[in-house]
Design a protein around this motif. Sequence first.
Motif, PDB file in Angstrom:
ATOM      1  N   ASP A  91      -7.781   2.346   5.286  1.00  0.00           N
ATOM      2  CA  ASP A  91      -6.550   1.706   4.808  1.00  0.00           C
ATOM      3  C   ASP A  91      -6.880   0.431   5.574  1.00  0.00           C
ATOM      4  O   ASP A  91      -6.551  -0.814   4.787  1.00  0.00           O
ATOM      5  CB  ASP A  91      -5.385   2.172   5.408  1.00  0.00           C
ATOM      6  CG  ASP A  91      -4.874   3.193   4.464  1.00  0.00           C
ATOM      7  OD1 ASP A  91      -5.089   3.328   2.914  1.00  0.00           O
ATOM      8  OD2 ASP A  91      -4.392   4.300   4.983  1.00  0.00           O
ATOM      9  N   HIS A 124      -3.963   4.413  -4.670  1.00  0.00           N
ATOM     10  CA  HIS A 124      -5.276   3.875  -4.024  1.00  0.00           C
ATOM     11  C   HIS A 124      -5.791   5.066  -3.385  1.00  0.00           C
ATOM     12  O   HIS A 124      -6.831   4.971  -2.865  1.00  0.00           O
ATOM     13  CB  HIS A 124      -4.601   2.846  -2.946  1.00  0.00           C
ATOM     14  CG  HIS A 124      -4.101   3.568  -1.573  1.00  0.00           C
ATOM     15  ND1 HIS A 124      -2.728   4.094  -1.540  1.00  0.00           N
ATOM     16  CD2 HIS A 124      -4.853   3.652  -0.350  1.00  0.00           C
ATOM     17  CE1 HIS A 124      -2.750   4.520  -0.144  1.00  0.00           C
ATOM     18  NE2 HIS A 124      -3.958   4.450   0.325  1.00  0.00           N
ATOM     19  N   HIS A 171      -9.494   6.472  -0.084  1.00  0.00           N
ATOM     20  CA  HIS A 171      -9.890   7.488   1.075  1.00  0.00           C
ATOM     21  C   HIS A 171     -11.031   8.510   0.351  1.00  0.00           C
ATOM     22  O   HIS A 171     -11.032   9.666   0.692  1.00  0.00           O
ATOM     23  CB  HIS A 171      -8.425   8.295   1.302  1.00  0.00           C
ATOM     24  CG  HIS A 171      -7.490   7.405   2.042  1.00  0.00           C
ATOM     25  ND1 HIS A 171      -7.970   6.517   2.863  1.00  0.00           N
ATOM     26  CD2 HIS A 171      -6.484   6.994   1.612  1.00  0.00           C
ATOM     27  CE1 HIS A 171      -6.751   5.795   3.462  1.00  0.00           C
ATOM     28  NE2 HIS A 171      -5.759   5.992   2.334  1.00  0.00           N
ATOM     29  N   ASN A 206       0.688  -1.361  -0.102  1.00  0.00           N
ATOM     30  CA  ASN A 206      -0.075   0.042  -0.033  1.00  0.00           C
ATOM     31  C   ASN A 206       0.904   1.358   0.002  1.00  0.00           C
ATOM     32  O   ASN A 206       0.446   2.122  -0.675  1.00  0.00           O
ATOM     33  CB  ASN A 206      -0.913   0.008   1.224  1.00  0.00           C
ATOM     34  CG  ASN A 206      -1.905   1.140   1.204  1.00  0.00           C
ATOM     35  OD1 ASN A 206      -2.840   1.187   0.391  1.00  0.00           O
ATOM     36  ND2 ASN A 206      -1.878   2.013   2.242  1.00  0.00           N
TER      37      ASN A 206
HETATM   38 FE   LIG Z   1      -4.110   4.998   2.514  1.00  0.00          FE
END
Ligand SMILES: [Fe+2]
Length: 401
Positions: free
Chosen positions: A324, A178, A183, A172
């Motif tokens: 996350d 991402h 988010h 990540n």
């Molecule tokens: Fe993140």
Amino acid sequence: MNSTDDSSLTHLDYCLTGPGTVGGRYMRRFWQPVCRSEDLPGERALPIRILGESFTLYRGEGGTPYVVGQRCPHRGTQLSVGWVEGETIRCRYHGWRFDHSGQCVEIPANSAAFAASMRIPGYPTVERLGLVFAYFGEGDPPDFPYPDFVGHGMVETRVQELGCNFFQSYENDWDLYHAAWTHRTGGLHIPVDPARITFEETAYGVVMRSVRETGLSSTSVLLLPAAIRLPVPTHNALAYRKAGPAWRDTYLFHVPTDDENHLVFVTQEVRISDDELPTYRRHYADYLAERTAMPVKEYGERIVSGELYLADALNHPNLVTLEDYIAQVGQGRIVDRSQDHLSRTDKGVMLLRQLWLRELRALKEGKPVKNWEPMGERPDAEAVEAVLRHEGTGVRKPIGV
Ligand SMILES: [Fe+2]
Ligand code: FES
């Protein structure tokens, strides 16, 4: 697309880090954070679990932290329930005492020669950046590679446990794209064109540069085996209160406790004036209380299991961390990478896997692995400083909160 270009190694080789595994041998070549400094008071001991093994962490009377084996060799009691005496630790059951190298120095009612014949493992330990690090490999440890912060601010640390393999959360870090989706709900939605993310391997790590659609440029340094240094916007609950600086110089370290769980240690420099400090501390205490009341792991597991919706937890003080958590744990405890279908947004993930496979292949074949040098002067230092001075956070309140 296959996740490996080498049929003798599979994705499991960089997920499994227990003793004797090739991934475990690689991880043990590096200093690993094991505890926040503030979680280890003087003359206290803690049980810790790292890389699928258990150890005893204690802080001697002089203030130095030490790591030794988990159990007393007499009849197996866990040493962390014993006493710290000077720089040694004494077993609670029958009083055997060990120094920080693991050498037994006293066995009550027995001879000094018997004590001299007994020992447990002892591991090199250092305390830096608000964390305790230990070295679990063979031979002498490498130089400590992570430089201290330069801004003379306050160092703040946190640790987050995730119920999945460590490599998922390290991937990540290499996956800037991402943020636009993970988010999106309300944390840190900063779109970035994958074509504007570049990677450069250096002697000390991989420099990841990006230009967001907002025009904000960013430089992160990915430090193998499983760390990153980058400017990070202040987390939600503090950002809403405008408490402290908008951005923080940050290290993240990903450390397996076992193959299906890991810790993320976060250490940050909070650049704040003495005048602002009392107000900031009050906000931070409130934030910690909110965070304790809504543990990320508990909320994350409830969302992944379907018991709770993220939409019903938008007031979470660590919304970004929670987002996350559910994305990474949502991949499964150990994601099956043979089922991946990688795309042009996965350039960083592909590079990380290639680097790890390159190193694991060398290790497996008895060839030299890359000795990453300690990180020296920060790349793009002026640009990074500009980000750290940046007033806007990019962190938005989620809709409805
Ligand atoms: Fe993140
Ligand atoms: S088990 Fe530790 S002294 Fe007996």
